[in-house]
Structures are given as structure tokens and as C-alpha cells.
Design an enzyme around this catalytic site. Sequence first.
Site, PDB file in Angstrom:
ATOM      1  N   HIS A 263      42.586  39.826  32.822  1.00  0.00           N
ATOM      2  CA  HIS A 263      41.901  38.940  33.762  1.00  0.00           C
ATOM      3  C   HIS A 263      41.221  39.730  34.884  1.00  0.00           C
ATOM      4  CE1 HIS A 263      42.055  35.251  36.568  1.00  0.00           C
ATOM      5  NE2 HIS A 263      41.400  34.858  35.488  1.00  0.00           N
TER       6      HIS A 263
ATOM      7  N   LYS B  52      40.702  33.798  45.010  1.00  0.00           N
ATOM      8  CA  LYS B  52      42.130  34.126  44.959  1.00  0.00           C
ATOM      9  C   LYS B  52      42.431  34.991  46.173  1.00  0.00           C
ATOM     10  CE  LYS B  52      40.505  34.292  40.403  1.00  0.00           C
ATOM     11  NZ  LYS B  52      40.748  32.981  39.979  1.00  0.00           N
TER      12      LYS B  52
ATOM     13  N   HIS C  94      37.274  28.964  43.284  1.00  0.00           N
ATOM     14  CA  HIS C  94      37.833  29.927  42.345  1.00  0.00           C
ATOM     15  C   HIS C  94      38.398  31.162  43.048  1.00  0.00           C
ATOM     16  CE1 HIS C  94      37.529  32.852  38.835  1.00  0.00           C
ATOM     17  NE2 HIS C  94      38.133  31.826  38.263  1.00  0.00           N
TER      18      HIS C  94
END
Length: 477
Positions: free
Chosen positions: A214, A397, A395
Site C-alpha cells: 500500500h 492518513k 483519503h
Amino acid sequence: MIKIIVTLIHIVNLVTIFYMVFKEKRSANSIVAWSLVLYIAPLVGFVIFLLIGRKLNKNNMFGIKQMEYETYKTYLEQNKISNHLEHINKNNKDIIESIEKMSYSPYKEKNNIDLFTDSKDFFDELLHSLSLAQKSINIEFYIFKNDEIGMKILKLLEKKAREGIAVRLLYDSVGSRALNRKVLKEFIDAGGMIGEFFPSWLKIINLNMNFRNHRKIVVIDNKIGFVGGFNIGDEYLGKSHKFGYWRDTHIKFKGDAVKDLNLRFLADWKYATKENIDLENALMKTIDFNEEGNDAIQIVSSGPNLSDTFEIKFGYLKMIQKAKKYIYIQSPYLIIDNSISDSLKLAALSGVDVKIMIPGKGDHPFVFWANIFYAGDLLESGVKVYHYDKNAFLHAKTVVIDDQICSIGTANMDTRSFELNFEVNAFIYSNEISRKQKSAFENDLLKSEELTLERYNNRSKIVKLKEGISKLFSSIL
């Protein structure tokens, strides 16, 4: 005959359950969830388990760790924190030291960071930086699409490869299904190098699809690094009708920590391609930085491992425990275990201003309703939860505390990112960058709606049902 087949399926599923219980390090919630799946849909459930339920086998784990050790050991000792303790801010020594003891995450002080929260600004800067590359480009993304922005970047990489620059492109087999040798042919013919993480002989079926790389990494000339939440695709530029405006966070930085981000890339590259990389040439040469900053960084990686040491999760926990004034968290997913949940509750009960921002709409229905459940569980303790603009998708983080420390990277606030995905975050020790991240969060609050305890308690029975089902399977989402 049918009865025999059905009996065999049930036996196989029973053996699978026993294997999870006695042979794997797996949470009780995960075992219960998968047992329920295998019971409700014996055949389909077993196929799903094979695809997304298996733990990473020991050979893969040892292979990855051994590759990383061989890559890191060449200059591990000279970067140990004990070599420069006198330069570290005493207020942050505990978190810096604890993170470094878990894995190779040296503390590097002389960095200059630019923060990007808008996709156009990010992609413009990425394209500009790539165009100036003189020696090497190392680029790694979970999702790399062959759409307009994807092909624009790929053509630029192809151009740089033709100029004789060493260009390495590493992508995840599941996230970047659209990439294949046909799409990449001109890039390869130009001298570009490709690597695929956990490839499968079938694009649709991948027995390692539960373990995703990821990470989003770009390193240019070993001098410029990019890391954060953006992938490569038009939807990240807000061109998707489903998602609308895409709100994400990424950093570009120059300085000592670029080496460590490059080392992270090279360890992944070496595992995926088995290339015998000349690390002395790639990393060890002294770099003449045109500018030095005052931002300190630790590049922290995490992924599935046998010891259950989840570095980024533990880093988040340490930040939560350190906070005295505020904790601001942004994540598209909020599927947390008791350790994170209890720490957030305790912080809020202790008077810390805890604010968590999640999307106002989800990319996956089950995940969205699981988000609501875990958010609702925090409200009674005084944690404030906000839904970002329903016409956009959050989105980012990020975690920031007390105008002192922030974390920006690829890891969501969820079990998948903590335990199953291969992730990388920059833990940043900078008052200036922390304040900028705090300011970005506060600007996003203007576009957000608070999920109050009253609103949550008055939710409909349908919503409660969706939450309950999503909670039941949250450990395997």
C-alpha cells in the site's frame, strides 16, 4: 455424490477453523468472523478465505525480512540514535527511541518539508520534480492507473529512461491490475525497469491479494522524496463522479531522511525483482544538499510479521499517549482494536481535545458503516467525530498532536493497514509542519458535519442493522 462433496467441504472448513485457532497468530474477532463466513457459505466462504483470509506464510515473511536485513545492514550502525542523542529534543526522545528500537527507523534532523493537500498542486509538483531528474527515479505506488494522469507520468518516465536515467517502477499486483507488459512496453523498451509486488499468474485471482503493498514512494536522485496518501489516477484529481473532490495529504521533502525512504523502496524492489543492487552507489555516497532544513523525520515501515510488532500502529499509540493538548486524526477508515480505542477514550477523558475526521461517504459500504460503529463507540468518552464533505472523499492518513509531532503517510487508522498491508509513514518532529497540518485539519472542519452523540443515538434501526453486520465482519474488511 452431492452429500459426499458437501461433507468434504464442511470437513475442509472445520480443518481451516482449527488451523486458525491453533496454528496462526490471529485475533479472536478474526477467527469468529471467518468461522461465520465458512458456516454461512461453506464453498464460497472457503474460496473467499483463500483469496483474502490467509495469513502470510512464513517463507514469505522470512524472505521479506531477510531481504530487508541484507539491504539495511550496510549502514545500520552508523545511523543508530545512540550516535546522536545530544541533538534530540528531550520532549520527543521517548517516541523517537521506541520507534527506532522496533525497526530500522533512524532519526534524521536536517530536512525541508513541503505539505500538499490539493491534488492538482501535488501532481504538478510531482511532474515538475520528475522532469528535473538527472540520475535516478525510484517510484512505487499501490495504484497506478493507465488513465490520463497515469499515462502522462508513464510517458515522462519513459522520456527520462531514454535519456539514460535509471528509472525503476514498482507497483502492487492487486492495486495496479491495469498495468501489464503491453501498457508498459514502450517504457521497458526505453530502458525503464519494472517490478510487480506479489504477482499472480491470473490477474483476477491472486492468493496474496490480502497482503497489499500500500506504499506510495517517489525518490528522485536520492535527493527528493515524496510520501503520502495519493495514488496515480484521474480519480485522485477529482475527476470521478463517484468520489468528487479528492482530499488527501502528501509531503515532498529534501534532506537526510530521503536516504531512508530510498532504502525502503530498494528493499521492496530487491524483494520483488531479486536485483542485486549496488547500495554503495545508490545510498552511501555523500549528497550535496543545496538546502538544509530544521524538520526532523523518521521513516517508519510496517507490514505483516511473525512477532506482531506493528510499527506504525505502535507509533500512533505513542503519539496518542504523549498528547497533552490535542489529537487530530484524519483517516478514510476507522476500524480500530481496543488498544487504539481505549487510548483515544482515555486521552479525551483526561482533557485532551480529540478530534477524528472520516469521510462523509464511503468507497465501500461495509467499511463506511463499520466506521460509524467505531466512531459511535468513542463519542461517550468525549471524542469528537466529524464527517467530511459528502460531495468529496477524504483519503488523508494523518495524525498531529500538540503542534509538535505529526505523522503523514500511507497507513489508515484500521486493522488492515496495521497488520496486513505493507505501509510507510513519515513521523515528523516539527512545530511548523505540525501547525500546518493542524491548520489543514481546521480548514477541513469548515466543510465537515459533526457526528454528535445525540445524532448517533437517534439513528434508525436500518442503520443499526448495517452497523451490526459491518461490525461483525470488521476484522476481515
